[in-house]
Write a protein that holds these residues in place. Structure first.
Motif, PDB file in Angstrom:
ATOM      1  N   THR A  94      46.235  19.620  45.720  1.00 56.48           N
ATOM      2  CA  THR A  94      45.297  19.213  44.684  1.00 56.48           C
ATOM      3  C   THR A  94      45.228  17.693  44.617  1.00 56.48           C
ATOM      4  O   THR A  94      46.135  16.983  45.104  1.00 56.48           O
ATOM      5  CB  THR A  94      45.717  19.769  43.315  1.00 56.48           C
ATOM      6  OG1 THR A  94      47.034  19.278  42.994  1.00 56.48           O
ATOM      7  CG2 THR A  94      45.739  21.287  43.335  1.00 56.48           C
ATOM      8  N   LYS A  95      44.174  17.207  44.004  1.00 58.73           N
ATOM      9  CA  LYS A  95      43.969  15.761  43.895  1.00 58.73           C
ATOM     10  C   LYS A  95      44.984  15.118  42.972  1.00 58.73           C
ATOM     11  O   LYS A  95      45.410  13.972  43.185  1.00 58.73           O
ATOM     12  CB  LYS A  95      42.550  15.483  43.400  1.00 58.73           C
ATOM     13  CG  LYS A  95      42.072  14.081  43.685  1.00 58.73           C
ATOM     14  CD  LYS A  95      40.582  13.955  43.516  1.00 58.73           C
ATOM     15  CE  LYS A  95      40.100  12.595  43.997  1.00 58.73           C
ATOM     16  NZ  LYS A  95      38.626  12.455  43.873  1.00 58.73           N
TER      17      LYS A  95
ATOM     18  N   GLU B  80      42.178  17.307  47.990  1.00 58.79           N
ATOM     19  CA  GLU B  80      42.146  18.762  47.870  1.00 58.79           C
ATOM     20  C   GLU B  80      42.080  19.392  49.261  1.00 58.79           C
ATOM     21  O   GLU B  80      41.251  18.993  50.088  1.00 58.79           O
ATOM     22  CB  GLU B  80      40.938  19.202  47.035  1.00 58.79           C
ATOM     23  CG  GLU B  80      41.011  18.756  45.590  1.00 58.79           C
ATOM     24  CD  GLU B  80      39.832  19.248  44.774  1.00 58.79           C
ATOM     25  OE1 GLU B  80      38.904  19.818  45.387  1.00 58.79           O
ATOM     26  OE2 GLU B  80      39.843  19.062  43.553  1.00 58.79           O
TER      27      GLU B  80
END
Length: 205
Positions: A39-40, A46
Motif C-alpha cells: 500500500t502507499k 500500491e
C-alpha cells in the motif's frame, strides 16, 4: 494494471472463423497466490506480489518460509510484483485466468533465448565484405572497416560489432488472447512470445 505469471509451453496453430490458420503460443498461466499486498501508506506505492509454482520447504530459506506463511501458502519458486493492480485481492487469495477474456489485447514480458557470442552477420544482418573473387577467401562474414585512422582516430560508441546476443528482457505489445482453457490454466496468445519452452513469462494489461 492486471497481470499473471505463466510458463511458456510451446507453439501450436488453430483455425480462425474466417478459415485462416493462426499461429499461437501456449502459456500455462497461474494459478497465482497473492503473497503480499503493498500500500502507499506503508510501502510508498500500491502493488500486488504474486507467487507462482510451489517449491519444497527444504529449498527455501527461513525468511521465505515466514513470508509465505503470512499468506498461508506453500513457498513459491517465482515471485513478481504488479503495480497499481486494478482488481482488488486480499492476502492469500488466488488469481486465475478469469481476469482475461478471449479477444483481449495483452502484453507479454519474457527473456529471449541466449545465443552466446555471435558475429556481425548473425547479430546485425551484415552482408559480409566483398565477393567470392579477387582473392577474398576469408572475408565473407567479416565486419569490414570500423573507423578512420587519422580522423577521428577512434571507434564511435554504438558501433555494430560482434558480441553477446540474446538473453534480453523483451516486452511484446499488442498480442491478442485467442483462446482460454480454464480447466488446464492454458491461454493461447497469437504470435510468438520471447523465451524458450519452459521459461517464465508475465502477462499483463
Amino acid at each position: 494494471m492486471k497481470g499473471i505469471i505463466g510458463k511458456k509451453i510451446g507453439m501450436t496453430s488453430i483455425f480462425a472463423q474466417d478459415g485462416k490458420q493462426l499461429a499461437c503460443t501456449i502459456i500455462e498461466a497461474g494459478p497465482c497466490v497473492v503473497t503480499q499486498v503493498k500500500t502507499k501508506d506503508v510501502d510508498g506505492y500500491e502493488a500486488l506480489q504474486l507467487g507462482f509454482e510451489d517449491k519444497k520447504e527444504k529449498h527455501s530459506t527461513k525468511s521465505e518460509l515466514n513470508h509465505f506463511s503470512k499468506a498461508q501458502t506453500a513457498p513459491k519458486r517465482f515471485v513478481k510484483e504488479f503495480r497499481n493492480y486494478t482488481i482488488e485481492k486480499a492476502l492469500g487469495e488466488t488469481i486465475t485466468l478469469d481476469i482475461f477474456s478471449e479477444g483481449e489485447t495483452v502484453e507479454v514480458i519474457g527473456t529471449t533465448k541466449g545465443k552466446g557470442f555471435q558475429g556481425v552477420v548473425k547479430r546485425h544482418g551484415f552482408g559480409g565484405v566483398g565477393e567470392a573473387t579477387h582473392g577474398q577467401h576469408d572475408r565473407s562474414r567479416a565486419p569490414g572497416s570500423i573507423g578512420g585512422s587519422s580522423y577521428p582516430s577512434r571507434v564511435f560508441k554504438g558501433m555494430r560489432m560482434a558480441g553477446r546476443m540474446g538473453n534480453d528482457r523483451v516486452k511484446m505489445k499488442g498480442l491478442k488472447v485467442v483462446k482460454i482453457f480454464p480447466e488446464k490454466n492454458y491461454i493461447l496468445i497469437s504470435g510468438s512470445v520471447p523465451g524458450h519452452n519452459g521459461s517464465i513469462v508475465y502477462i499483463q494489461k
